[in-house]
Design a protein around this motif. Structure first.
Motif, PDB file in Angstrom:
ATOM      1  N   SER A 150       8.993  26.213   2.804  1.00  0.00           N
ATOM      2  CA  SER A 150       9.607  25.087   3.501  1.00  0.00           C
ATOM      3  C   SER A 150       8.688  24.559   4.594  1.00  0.00           C
ATOM      4  O   SER A 150       8.086  25.335   5.343  1.00  0.00           O
ATOM      5  N   THR A 151       8.600  23.247   4.713  1.00  0.00           N
ATOM      6  CA  THR A 151       7.775  22.639   5.759  1.00  0.00           C
ATOM      7  C   THR A 151       8.334  22.980   7.137  1.00  0.00           C
ATOM      8  O   THR A 151       9.536  22.866   7.374  1.00  0.00           O
ATOM      9  N   LYS A 168      -0.232  21.766   6.348  1.00  0.00           N
ATOM     10  CA  LYS A 168       0.793  20.942   5.701  1.00  0.00           C
ATOM     11  C   LYS A 168       1.156  19.749   6.585  1.00  0.00           C
ATOM     12  O   LYS A 168       1.262  18.609   6.105  1.00  0.00           O
ATOM     13  N   LEU A 169       1.332  19.995   7.866  1.00  0.00           N
ATOM     14  CA  LEU A 169       1.663  18.906   8.774  1.00  0.00           C
ATOM     15  C   LEU A 169       0.520  17.900   8.858  1.00  0.00           C
ATOM     16  O   LEU A 169       0.748  16.690   8.899  1.00  0.00           O
ATOM     17  N   LEU A 170      -0.720  18.398   8.881  1.00  0.00           N
ATOM     18  CA  LEU A 170      -1.870  17.498   8.953  1.00  0.00           C
ATOM     19  C   LEU A 170      -1.926  16.577   7.742  1.00  0.00           C
ATOM     20  O   LEU A 170      -2.204  15.371   7.871  1.00  0.00           O
ATOM     21  N   GLU A 171      -1.676  17.123   6.555  1.00  0.00           N
ATOM     22  CA  GLU A 171      -1.710  16.306   5.340  1.00  0.00           C
ATOM     23  C   GLU A 171      -0.804  15.084   5.476  1.00  0.00           C
ATOM     24  O   GLU A 171      -1.187  13.960   5.120  1.00  0.00           O
ATOM     25  N   VAL A 192      13.966  26.289   1.115  1.00  0.00           N
ATOM     26  CA  VAL A 192      15.178  25.627   1.597  1.00  0.00           C
ATOM     27  C   VAL A 192      14.827  24.402   2.447  1.00  0.00           C
ATOM     28  O   VAL A 192      13.711  24.290   2.957  1.00  0.00           O
ATOM     29  N   PRO A 193      15.770  23.479   2.637  1.00  0.00           N
ATOM     30  CA  PRO A 193      15.497  22.275   3.430  1.00  0.00           C
ATOM     31  C   PRO A 193      15.260  22.600   4.902  1.00  0.00           C
ATOM     32  O   PRO A 193      15.895  23.505   5.459  1.00  0.00           O
TER      33      PRO A 193
END
Length: 422
Positions: free
Chosen positions: A122-123, A209-212, A86-87
């Motif tokens: 989801s991020t 994921k955030l680092l990418e 989900v967003p």
């Protein structure tokens, strides 16, 4: 609970991440329950109409027998694995908005059964799976994570429009709540991904994921800041980048542009900065990059003002043609697109703005619609190339009698007097 090939999978959220994932599982022979709160999306999918460009109607139609789209979560217990896609946007204060994730977690918790594997894609910020998702699932189901059911986090790696790296060929990272959870999630994704890599915890997977995306954000901010400096120094930033990129080691090329768009780059740095504050830590480098990239549309509008001024014209009353409003080339995704800010700023200055982008039929919030290229270019005082879709011949657009502001460096002859650059 012995992990193995999933006979059925439920995907919650059938957007840019969820629908390609659901179709991939269906193509692998898995029975898929696709859940989305939008009745229009569900009705379209049931009729074989895809709302995602990466999933053409032909591909969707081939798996409709195994992909059942619905707005209901009642059949979640039938699935071996439940994948939450989900967003997770930012709110008005640029802080994490987990409204959709909270609703999805509650829905899964109410239907959770022993033996299932639940994976969040989801991020989000590090700690979400462990501190938010797991307690919600345990509280709502009465089951124990890691004992009665498996939980993991696996960041999505979807780049709309990309064909060289697909869901199958892009390595998939998985972080389990326990080692057994990681193994279960690995086996789920091994059905559709060639390379699944398990890390030690959901927190590691979340931060990876955030680092990418922070890596890209910071480097884009660096070259964008240099673009503004080069503008003052009278230098061509793209020539500078070309020269630096000739070094065969120790340099990775990033190009300047009007700002960042999409579902990751404009959002992820703020997720990390927000989480860092809870640890009494300020990610100044990350936040500065976000600020620089957010300012790029304003710099682009200033360049437009100067280009018009050189012609003895004001922005007010000028007709400005915008080429491309999607956030990236050859897709229709307008999430966080810098073009939207550029259009809004130009209109606020009194410009008559038109746009050409066949991938985006309308911009309802701006009350604008896509127009054919010849109509948009006709009588334009300034043409601004924001998103360079491949169907346009930009060298043909940049004629000697047409003033062009090229924000992407796609016009071959950048030294032509009628062409302005970033």
């Amino acid at each position: 609970m012995a992990p193995g090939f999933p006979a059925s999978v439920a995907v919650i959220g059938l957007g840019y991440v969820g629908l390609p994932l659901a179709v991939a599982f269906a193509e692998a022979g898995v029975s898929v329950l696709g859940v989305d709160r939008s009745e229009a999306v569900v009705a379209g999918l049931r009729a074989g109409r895809s709302h995602i460009e990466d999933v053409p109607a032909e591909r969707l139609g081939a798996v409709l027998e195994r992909l059942d789209a619905t707005t209901s979560t009642e059949r979640l217990p039938q699935a071996d694995a439940v994948l939450i896609c989900v967003p997770t946007p930012l709110n008005a204060n640029r802080e994490p908005d987990l409204t959709a994730l909270t609703a999805a977690s509650d829905a899964v918790a109410g239907q959770l059964r022993a033996g299932q594997t639940v994976v969040l894609e989801s991020t989000t910020y590090p700690g979400t799976t462990r501190e938010q998702l797991v307690p919600t699932l345990e509280r709502g189901s009465g089951l124990v994570a890691g004992t009665d059911f498996h939980v993991a986090y696996s960041p999505e790696r979807i780049d709309p429009g990309r064909t060289d790296f697909t869901l199958a060929t892009t390595p998939k990272t998985v972080g389990g709540y326990t080692d057994a959870c990681g193994a279960a999630a690995r086996d789920v994704y091994a059905t559709v991904c060639e390379d699944v890599r398990v890390v030690s915890s959901p927190d590691v997977a979340e931060l990876s994921k955030l680092l990418e995306n922070v890596f890209r954000s910071v480097n884009i901010a660096l070259v964008n800041e240099l673009a503004m400096l080069c503008d003052r120094m009278g230098l061509d930033i793209r020539e500078v980048v070309d020269a630096a990129a000739s070094k065969p080691y120790g340099f990775m090329r990033f190009d300047p542009g009007p700002g960042m768009g999409g579902h990751c780059l404009p959002v992820d740095p703020f997720y990390l900065a927000w989480r860092a504050r809870e640890f009494d830590f300020s990610t100044e480098f990350v936040e500065l990059a976000g600020k620089i990239n957010q300012q790029m549309p304003y710099h682009c509008v200033q360049r437009a003002e100067r280009a018009l001024n050189d012609q003895g014209k004001a922005v007010r009353g000028s007709r400005i043609a915008i080429l491309g409003v999607a956030y990236k080339r050859d897709v229709g995704d307008i999430r966080e697109s810098p073009a939207l800010k550029i259009v809004a700023l130009l209109r606020a200055l009194g410009a008559d703005v038109r746009y050409h982008d066949p991938h985006v039929e309308a911009l309802p919030e701006l009350e604008l619609r896509h127009e054919p290229l010849d109509r948009v270019l006709a009588d334009a005082d300034l043409t601004v190339i924001v998103t360079p879709h491949s169907h346009v011949d930009y060298d043909a657009v940049a004629t000697d009698d047409r003033i062009v502001l090229d924000l992407r460096g796609v016009v071959a002859d950048r030294r032509r007097p009628s062409v302005y650059s970033l």
